[in-house]
Scaffold this active site. Sequence first.
Site: not given
Ligand code: 13P
Length: 249
Positions: A9, A11, A94, A96, A166, A172, A212
């Site tokens: 992803n 982002k 997601h 976010e 997740e 992150g 992560s």
């Molecule tokens: P990270 O791998 O940067 O922690 O992000 C995970 C994520 O949100 C994938 O959709």
Amino acid sequence: MRKPYIAGNWKMHKTRVEARDDAADLVQQVKGVDHRVMIAPAFTSLGVVAEVVKGSNVILGAQNMAAAEEGAHTGEISPLMLKECGVETVILGHSERRHVYGETDQLINTKVKLALQHGFEVILCIGETLEEREAEQAEAVVKEQLSAGLLDVKSDQLEKVVIAYEPVWAIGTGKTATPEDADAIHKVVRDEVENLYDHKAAEQMIIQYGGSVKPKNIASLMDKENIDGALVGGASLKTETFVPIVKFK
Ligand code: 13P
């Protein structure tokens, strides 16, 4: 046998030129890999990345999708537009989208059904916040997000559904759930799929872990019985880190 599925992803990263070049590099480096591999660039890069991944084993994904086909929805993107770009998979729900942009389970469910109706594969993301984990509500939260997200999804549509667990506190942050903790929640998710559908659906469901994921932890995560893949953020941005994750064994 569930086939490993590693997804990136991207982002809100990369210009069109960067996305095109990085996707081209990835295509070269994962040739012949038997796992499923997907990348979800920003909407603006879908067209150029589609040209690069065409005919390869890299699947094109989108990071979100509107809950309607067309209309007065400023800033949104329709399933028809995504399909025209060559998108096969959409990431929905997601964290976010849920926690920064206020998407509800109900809205996510509308999107899931619409995406499936248009023939997309859906990666439905679920996961608890740190507060919820500390209050020992993680299991209840993921069960609720799962059942609400899949409300009215028929069992014959499930082959196009992937679940991504997740935990919000691991995204992150550099904090990964331990493989044991992640596997325990994946088992809860699988049991809930059995509860909502049946044993066969649960056995076949691909459940990715996200939060992560790095080259150094992917193998121990993938070793776990209920972890079938990964949804990778930061480490998917560079081929040097994403390719070793894709080729975890
Ligand atoms: P990270 O791998 O940067 O922690 O992000 C995970 C994520 O949100 C994938 O959709």
